[in-house]
Design a protein around this motif. Structure first.
Motif, PDB file in Angstrom:
ATOM      1  N   GLN A   1    -107.026 -19.605 -27.486  1.00  0.00           N
ATOM      2  CA  GLN A   1    -108.216 -19.496 -28.329  1.00  0.00           C
ATOM      3  C   GLN A   1    -107.807 -19.179 -29.773  1.00  0.00           C
ATOM      4  OE1 GLN A   1    -111.328 -20.021 -27.395  1.00  0.00           O
ATOM      5  NE2 GLN A   1    -111.118 -20.103 -25.161  1.00  0.00           N
ATOM      6  N   PRO A   2    -108.723 -19.332 -30.731  1.00  0.00           N
ATOM      7  CA  PRO A   2    -108.409 -18.916 -32.110  1.00  0.00           C
ATOM      8  C   PRO A   2    -108.097 -17.431 -32.187  1.00  0.00           C
ATOM      9  CG  PRO A   2    -110.366 -20.322 -32.051  1.00  0.00           C
ATOM     10  CD  PRO A   2    -110.029 -19.995 -30.622  1.00  0.00           C
ATOM     11  N   PHE A   3    -107.251 -17.083 -33.137  1.00  0.00           N
ATOM     12  CA  PHE A   3    -106.935 -15.688 -33.395  1.00  0.00           C
ATOM     13  C   PHE A   3    -107.973 -15.083 -34.338  1.00  0.00           C
ATOM     14  CE2 PHE A   3    -102.179 -16.723 -32.771  1.00  0.00           C
ATOM     15  CZ  PHE A   3    -102.257 -16.386 -31.428  1.00  0.00           C
ATOM     16  N   GLN A   4    -107.982 -13.760 -34.397  1.00  0.00           N
ATOM     17  CA  GLN A   4    -108.778 -13.062 -35.393  1.00  0.00           C
ATOM     18  C   GLN A   4    -108.110 -13.208 -36.763  1.00  0.00           C
ATOM     19  OE1 GLN A   4    -109.576  -8.999 -34.132  1.00  0.00           O
ATOM     20  NE2 GLN A   4    -109.584  -9.617 -31.982  1.00  0.00           N
ATOM     21  N   ASP A   5    -108.845 -12.849 -37.808  1.00  0.00           N
ATOM     22  CA  ASP A   5    -108.333 -13.024 -39.170  1.00  0.00           C
ATOM     23  C   ASP A   5    -107.323 -11.947 -39.561  1.00  0.00           C
ATOM     24  OD1 ASP A   5    -109.862 -15.298 -39.630  1.00  0.00           O
ATOM     25  OD2 ASP A   5    -111.576 -14.142 -40.360  1.00  0.00           O
ATOM     26  N   THR A   6    -107.197 -10.892 -38.769  1.00  0.00           N
ATOM     27  CA  THR A   6    -106.281  -9.808 -39.103  1.00  0.00           C
ATOM     28  C   THR A   6    -104.837 -10.299 -39.069  1.00  0.00           C
ATOM     29  OG1 THR A   6    -107.800  -8.270 -38.029  1.00  0.00           O
ATOM     30  CG2 THR A   6    -105.575  -7.470 -38.493  1.00  0.00           C
TER      31      THR A   6
ATOM     32  N   LYS B   1    -113.318 -22.557 -34.771  1.00  0.00           N
ATOM     33  CA  LYS B   1    -112.366 -22.803 -35.858  1.00  0.00           C
ATOM     34  C   LYS B   1    -111.094 -21.999 -35.617  1.00  0.00           C
ATOM     35  CE  LYS B   1    -111.826 -22.570 -40.899  1.00  0.00           C
ATOM     36  NZ  LYS B   1    -112.453 -22.145 -42.177  1.00  0.00           N
ATOM     37  N   PHE B   2    -109.965 -22.707 -35.621  1.00  0.00           N
ATOM     38  CA  PHE B   2    -108.687 -22.028 -35.505  1.00  0.00           C
ATOM     39  C   PHE B   2    -108.255 -21.489 -36.864  1.00  0.00           C
ATOM     40  CE2 PHE B   2    -108.509 -24.233 -31.504  1.00  0.00           C
ATOM     41  CZ  PHE B   2    -107.725 -23.417 -30.704  1.00  0.00           C
ATOM     42  N   GLU B   3    -107.467 -20.425 -36.809  1.00  0.00           N
ATOM     43  CA  GLU B   3    -106.964 -19.813 -38.032  1.00  0.00           C
ATOM     44  C   GLU B   3    -106.075 -20.802 -38.795  1.00  0.00           C
ATOM     45  OE1 GLU B   3    -104.047 -19.643 -34.920  1.00  0.00           O
ATOM     46  OE2 GLU B   3    -106.118 -18.948 -34.927  1.00  0.00           O
ATOM     47  N   SER B   4    -106.123 -20.736 -40.119  1.00  0.00           N
ATOM     48  CA  SER B   4    -105.326 -21.647 -40.944  1.00  0.00           C
ATOM     49  C   SER B   4    -103.891 -21.169 -41.111  1.00  0.00           C
ATOM     50  CB  SER B   4    -105.973 -21.803 -42.329  1.00  0.00           C
ATOM     51  OG  SER B   4    -107.256 -22.368 -42.219  1.00  0.00           O
ATOM     52  N   HIS B   5    -103.689 -19.861 -41.026  1.00  0.00           N
ATOM     53  CA  HIS B   5    -102.356 -19.325 -41.332  1.00  0.00           C
ATOM     54  C   HIS B   5    -101.908 -18.322 -40.256  1.00  0.00           C
ATOM     55  CE1 HIS B   5    -102.556 -21.269 -45.213  1.00  0.00           C
ATOM     56  NE2 HIS B   5    -103.728 -20.707 -45.426  1.00  0.00           N
ATOM     57  N   PRO B   6    -101.638 -18.803 -39.049  1.00  0.00           N
ATOM     58  CA  PRO B   6    -101.089 -17.895 -38.038  1.00  0.00           C
ATOM     59  C   PRO B   6     -99.642 -17.558 -38.376  1.00  0.00           C
ATOM     60  CG  PRO B   6    -101.000 -20.141 -37.240  1.00  0.00           C
ATOM     61  CD  PRO B   6    -101.720 -20.190 -38.568  1.00  0.00           C
ATOM     62  N   LEU B   7     -99.125 -16.495 -37.771  1.00  0.00           N
ATOM     63  CA  LEU B   7     -97.702 -16.221 -37.855  1.00  0.00           C
ATOM     64  C   LEU B   7     -96.998 -17.217 -36.944  1.00  0.00           C
ATOM     65  CD1 LEU B   7     -95.319 -14.377 -38.751  1.00  0.00           C
ATOM     66  CD2 LEU B   7     -95.724 -13.073 -36.654  1.00  0.00           C
ATOM     67  N   LEU B   8     -96.120 -18.020 -37.514  1.00  0.00           N
ATOM     68  CA  LEU B   8     -95.341 -18.973 -36.736  1.00  0.00           C
ATOM     69  C   LEU B   8     -93.888 -18.532 -36.749  1.00  0.00           C
ATOM     70  CD1 LEU B   8     -96.842 -22.391 -37.870  1.00  0.00           C
ATOM     71  CD2 LEU B   8     -97.292 -21.157 -35.757  1.00  0.00           C
TER      72      LEU B   8
ATOM     73  N   LEU C   1     -93.538 -10.039 -24.453  1.00  0.00           N
ATOM     74  CA  LEU C   1     -93.972  -8.762 -23.904  1.00  0.00           C
ATOM     75  C   LEU C   1     -94.042  -7.697 -24.989  1.00  0.00           C
ATOM     76  CD1 LEU C   1     -92.006  -8.683 -20.524  1.00  0.00           C
ATOM     77  CD2 LEU C   1     -94.432  -9.191 -20.872  1.00  0.00           C
ATOM     78  N   THR C   2     -93.125  -7.739 -25.952  1.00  0.00           N
ATOM     79  CA  THR C   2     -93.191  -6.815 -27.087  1.00  0.00           C
ATOM     80  C   THR C   2     -94.477  -7.028 -27.863  1.00  0.00           C
ATOM     81  OG1 THR C   2     -90.776  -6.726 -27.266  1.00  0.00           O
ATOM     82  CG2 THR C   2     -92.036  -6.069 -29.199  1.00  0.00           C
ATOM     83  N   ALA C   3     -94.815  -8.296 -28.097  1.00  0.00           N
ATOM     84  CA  ALA C   3     -96.065  -8.612 -28.794  1.00  0.00           C
ATOM     85  C   ALA C   3     -97.263  -8.093 -28.001  1.00  0.00           C
ATOM     86  CB  ALA C   3     -96.167 -10.117 -29.001  1.00  0.00           C
ATOM     87  N   THR C   4     -97.256  -8.333 -26.687  1.00  0.00           N
ATOM     88  CA  THR C   4     -98.366  -7.893 -25.841  1.00  0.00           C
ATOM     89  C   THR C   4     -98.509  -6.374 -25.884  1.00  0.00           C
ATOM     90  OG1 THR C   4     -98.054  -9.800 -24.367  1.00  0.00           O
ATOM     91  CG2 THR C   4     -99.296  -7.925 -23.501  1.00  0.00           C
ATOM     92  N   ALA C   5     -97.381  -5.660 -25.774  1.00  0.00           N
ATOM     93  CA  ALA C   5     -97.413  -4.200 -25.782  1.00  0.00           C
ATOM     94  C   ALA C   5     -97.925  -3.659 -27.112  1.00  0.00           C
ATOM     95  CB  ALA C   5     -96.027  -3.644 -25.484  1.00  0.00           C
ATOM     96  N   ARG C   6     -97.805  -4.442 -28.171  1.00  0.00           N
ATOM     97  CA  ARG C   6     -98.257  -4.013 -29.498  1.00  0.00           C
ATOM     98  C   ARG C   6     -99.647  -4.562 -29.823  1.00  0.00           C
ATOM     99  NH1 ARG C   6     -94.212  -1.512 -32.219  1.00  0.00           N
ATOM    100  NH2 ARG C   6     -95.258  -1.747 -34.236  1.00  0.00           N
TER     101      ARG C   6
ATOM    102  N   HIS D   1    -103.605 -11.755 -33.594  1.00  0.00           N
ATOM    103  CA  HIS D   1    -104.494 -10.840 -32.887  1.00  0.00           C
ATOM    104  C   HIS D   1    -105.529 -11.669 -32.145  1.00  0.00           C
ATOM    105  CE1 HIS D   1    -103.064  -7.024 -34.671  1.00  0.00           C
ATOM    106  NE2 HIS D   1    -102.771  -7.779 -35.720  1.00  0.00           N
ATOM    107  N   GLY D   2    -105.514 -11.560 -30.830  1.00  0.00           N
ATOM    108  CA  GLY D   2    -106.358 -12.411 -30.018  1.00  0.00           C
ATOM    109  C   GLY D   2    -107.686 -11.782 -29.642  1.00  0.00           C
ATOM    110  N   THR D   3    -108.412 -12.513 -28.820  1.00  0.00           N
ATOM    111  CA  THR D   3    -109.650 -12.042 -28.234  1.00  0.00           C
ATOM    112  C   THR D   3    -109.449 -12.008 -26.712  1.00  0.00           C
ATOM    113  OG1 THR D   3    -110.456 -14.324 -28.207  1.00  0.00           O
ATOM    114  CG2 THR D   3    -111.073 -12.956 -30.095  1.00  0.00           C
ATOM    115  N   THR D   4    -110.453 -11.617 -25.982  1.00  0.00           N
ATOM    116  CA  THR D   4    -110.345 -11.567 -24.525  1.00  0.00           C
ATOM    117  C   THR D   4    -110.302 -12.982 -23.953  1.00  0.00           C
ATOM    118  OG1 THR D   4    -111.546  -9.474 -24.454  1.00  0.00           O
ATOM    119  CG2 THR D   4    -111.404 -10.730 -22.407  1.00  0.00           C
TER     120      THR D   4
END
Length: 332
Positions: A130-135, A234-241, A266-271, A309-312
């Motif tokens: 899904q699209p990420f949040q803008d944060t 709408k997907f985010e225009s500038h995700p971290l790649l 897993l590091t990303a998930t834990a954070r 930063h995702g959503t549920t």
């Protein structure tokens, strides 16, 4: 009466079953879950499952080995959580053709606090389509992700703004080539759009929105044409790649990169972060070579991740541990 799950390393049958269950929660292309395990009293073998190959999208089994490497990392964490220090041999010389790793016990140990957090993140981690949040992803989080892959002897190239346009063009080109290949479309169709009662593949509940021409970064269409995109999506225009890279480009490096990929995820998930893989660009030899050139020709790109930063969202299903065994409960 059900057959008792095999035991190993002095662990109980239930503990070994949980170790295999957690290992099987690794990511894999189309959620194909291409791994099997042989459990013996003093040894666990990790094998590739040839029946779960994807010969069109992954003709050289590179992503299969990445997936098995990720499962191996989960296995390491789960064993450490159970008090066993895992000693890993990649590509054992005397192993079967499908053997990718042997895991022995190096004695008892208490898991590191950081590894406990990673192990607890295994059931929470899944592909976020899904699209990420803008944060934006914080600088501290970026540093932790870079450090995570370094612990597995690989490195992370966070794609700078000056390379995004070139990379975007390569991703779209790879996507067009694959979507024009009838063999690829048939292979994809066999793994997507399944009902939630399936234990493999990508069900509609985990598919994400149908891709649109307005999307800057191409996501695979896992909807199998069964759903339409909701208006206003709408997907985010500038995700971290970020490109996960290895120093060499061989089977051992792919297994090592798979372990690094899972430690990163897993590091990303834990954070509190979410991720998905944009793999098309590395599946075609010509675009993978151009990504290699984009990196200066000094590293082998193994995975391209979109992090934010995702959503549920829903996770894809997993097979039961007994189905993953060789010479065990119902699979030889």
């Amino acid at each position: 009466m059900p057959t008792t799950f095999p035991a190993a390393f002095g662990l109980t049958h239930c503990q070994v079953e949980q170790v295999v269950r957690l290992a099987g929660m690794a990511p894999s292309l189309h959620n194909s879950q291409p791994w099997r395990f042989r459990i013996m009293p003093h040894l666990i073998e990790l094998h590739a499952d040839p029946k779960r190959r994807l010969p069109v999208a992954d003709p050289e089994d590179r992503e299969l080995r990445l997936a098995c490497g990720a499962a191996l990392f989960n296995l390491r964490l789960a064993l450490a959580q159970a008090g066993v220090h895992p000693l890993v041999t990649l590509l054992p010389h005397l192993g079967a053709v499908t053997a990718l790793a042997e895991i022995r016990s190096g004695g008892h140990e208490h898991p590191r606090p950081g590894d406990v957090q990673l192990c607890e993140a295994i059931p929470l981690r899944h592909s976020h389509r899904q699209p990420f949040q803008d944060t934006p992803v914080s600088t501290e989080d970026r540093h932790e992700l870079v450090h995570a892959v370094q612990e597995e002897n690989t490195w992370l190239h966070v794609v700078p703004p000056g390379q995004l346009g070139t990379l975007e063009g390569l991703v779209h080109r790879a996507h067009r080539v694959q979507m024009a290949d009838e063999r690829y479309l048939a292979e994809l169709a066999a793994w997507v759009g399944r009902g939630d009662d399936s234990s493999e593949g990508v069900p509609l509940s985990a598919a994400g929105p149908k891709p649109g021409t307005q999307d800057q970064w191409v996501n695979r269409d896992f909807t199998a044409g069964q759903t339409e995109r909701a208006p206003g999506t709408k997907f985010e225009s500038h995700p971290l790649l970020a490109l996960l890279c290895s120093r060499t480009d061989d089977q051992e490096a792919e297994l090592q990169s798979g372990q690094a990929l899972q430690r990163l995820w897993l590091t990303a998930t834990a954070r509190g972060l979410a991720a998905s893989v944009i793999s098309q660009v590395l599946e075609l030899p010509e675009t993978r070579q151009e990504v290699h050139d984009l990196l200066g020709g000094h590293a082998a790109p193994q995975a391209l991740l979109r992090i934010g930063h995702g959503t549920t969202t829903s996770a894809a299903p997993r097979r039961e541990p007994a189905e993953l065994l060789i010479d065990g409960l119902g699979q030889g």
